[in-house]
Design a protein around this motif. Sequence first.
Motif, PDB file in Angstrom:
ATOM      1  N   LEU A   1      -2.647   7.967   7.852  1.00  0.00           N
ATOM      2  CA  LEU A   1      -2.427   6.882   6.702  1.00  0.00           C
ATOM      3  C   LEU A   1      -1.848   5.824   7.118  1.00  0.00           C
ATOM      4  CD1 LEU A   1      -0.950   9.584   4.280  1.00  0.00           C
ATOM      5  CD2 LEU A   1      -3.397   8.569   4.366  1.00  0.00           C
ATOM      6  N   ALA A   2      -1.089   5.620   8.212  1.00  0.00           N
ATOM      7  CA  ALA A   2      -0.363   4.338   8.664  1.00  0.00           C
ATOM      8  C   ALA A   2      -1.460   3.561   9.364  1.00  0.00           C
ATOM      9  CB  ALA A   2       0.622   4.741   9.683  1.00  0.00           C
ATOM     10  N   LEU A   3      -2.315   4.201  10.143  1.00  0.00           N
ATOM     11  CA  LEU A   3      -3.618   3.466  10.558  1.00  0.00           C
ATOM     12  C   LEU A   3      -4.448   2.974   9.513  1.00  0.00           C
ATOM     13  CD1 LEU A   3      -4.624   6.072  13.439  1.00  0.00           C
ATOM     14  CD2 LEU A   3      -3.444   3.672  13.826  1.00  0.00           C
ATOM     15  N   LEU A   4      -4.578   3.630   8.641  1.00  0.00           N
ATOM     16  CA  LEU A   4      -5.605   3.044   7.456  1.00  0.00           C
ATOM     17  C   LEU A   4      -4.587   1.737   6.896  1.00  0.00           C
ATOM     18  CD1 LEU A   4      -7.431   3.475   5.114  1.00  0.00           C
ATOM     19  CD2 LEU A   4      -6.192   4.982   3.999  1.00  0.00           C
TER      20      LEU A   4
ATOM     21  N   PHE B   1       0.688  -1.042   0.090  1.00  0.00           N
ATOM     22  CA  PHE B   1       0.019   0.112   0.033  1.00  0.00           C
ATOM     23  C   PHE B   1       0.744   1.097   0.027  1.00  0.00           C
ATOM     24  CE2 PHE B   1      -2.508  -3.066   2.678  1.00  0.00           C
ATOM     25  CZ  PHE B   1      -3.086  -3.651   1.856  1.00  0.00           C
ATOM     26  N   VAL B   2       0.646   2.158  -0.972  1.00  0.00           N
ATOM     27  CA  VAL B   2       1.376   3.500  -0.810  1.00  0.00           C
ATOM     28  C   VAL B   2       0.358   4.611  -0.823  1.00  0.00           C
ATOM     29  CG1 VAL B   2       2.708   4.989  -2.282  1.00  0.00           C
ATOM     30  CG2 VAL B   2       3.200   2.452  -2.236  1.00  0.00           C
ATOM     31  N   ASN B   3       0.646   5.625   0.282  1.00  0.00           N
ATOM     32  CA  ASN B   3      -0.200   6.805   0.476  1.00  0.00           C
ATOM     33  C   ASN B   3       0.629   7.695   0.699  1.00  0.00           C
ATOM     34  OD1 ASN B   3      -2.315   4.609   1.997  1.00  0.00           O
ATOM     35  ND2 ASN B   3      -3.316   6.007   1.004  1.00  0.00           N
ATOM     36  N   PHE B   4       0.293   9.077   0.326  1.00  0.00           N
ATOM     37  CA  PHE B   4       0.955  10.258   0.139  1.00  0.00           C
ATOM     38  C   PHE B   4       0.596  11.022   1.234  1.00  0.00           C
ATOM     39  CE2 PHE B   4       1.668   8.614  -4.133  1.00  0.00           C
ATOM     40  CZ  PHE B   4       3.004   8.537  -4.053  1.00  0.00           C
TER      41      PHE B   4
END
Length: 345
Positions: A214-217, A198-201
């Motif tokens: 985002l880490a929790l997601l 998973f990648v989130n910005f």
Amino acid sequence: MKKTWSILLTLVLSVGLLAGCGNNDKSTDSGAANGGSDGSQDKKRIALVLPEKIGVNPFFALMDEGLQKAAADFNVEVKTIESTDPASIEQNLRTAVAEKYDLIITSTFQMEDALKKVAPENPDVPFAIIDTVVDLPNVRSVGFREHEAAYLLGAAAGLATKTNKVGNVVANDIPIMHKYMTGFEEGAKSVNSNIEIFVNFVGGFDDPAKAKELALLQNSQGADFVAGMSAVGDLGVFEAAKEKGFFTSGQDTDNTEPEHVVLAQLKGTDAVVYETVKDFAEGKYTFDIRDYGLKEGAVGLTYVTHESKTPLNPFIGQDIVDQLKVISDDIIAGKIKVTNALEQN
């Protein structure tokens, strides 16, 4: 037998390689502390102009540490200038020029535009820029092969995960960060063909609250390991890991802790600044592009390429560390080619 990261990297580089600010900006001048108050006219004067305040960002803190150590070792007068906002960056460079510093060191893509304006206007002034490339005749550019260390980190995640799902919380969707993401993905998939990443910005380098969200997601989606790639934002990733019991990693410095921050991808900006000052002080300064990676000891991973003061967490374990050491050796030997995302079309 243990050596600190700064000492080890400085020694490796030394042997392995070519042996004024805005109104509200903060600057620290170590000239007096290193004898600059008397006879300073005979000393070389070097300024480090940073694109932001050092704060809690270890990347810039390490650069300042390397500068201060070089000041003591090579009897030069140094000054660190921290920019308070993007608008003051160019002004700070021009102030350093006006104050007639013999060498001006800058850092990161945030400084590129300003340096491309100021350096050509002052062709007799030597500059250096760390962590990016500005191809001008009076500029030394110093880059890192972060993708090599990211490959090791990804391989570690791919070997350690119990869910086959891991994450990257990334500062911004910009070219430099793709070096980390691409290296991580290649490393993870090289050891685990079933892995999902998973990648989130975050949208910036200094937003722990967003990074934590985002880490929790990603953890809620099944990731049992989330790599922090968001600078100051990593503090939020660490906090999320502690709250939910998953595992994570940090960047640049050894910020591991026994329970949840189980790895750190290292980047020796302190030793690179030190080496830059050393070359200048010893009259060996050249204007070229330097490239430092695993082979030079300039990037790495805790427990694999560099020792850590923190005990190894069982989530990683010695068996995985031993496998990663073989991978590291293969990268250095050229048996494994890690993609540099900046070189892709």
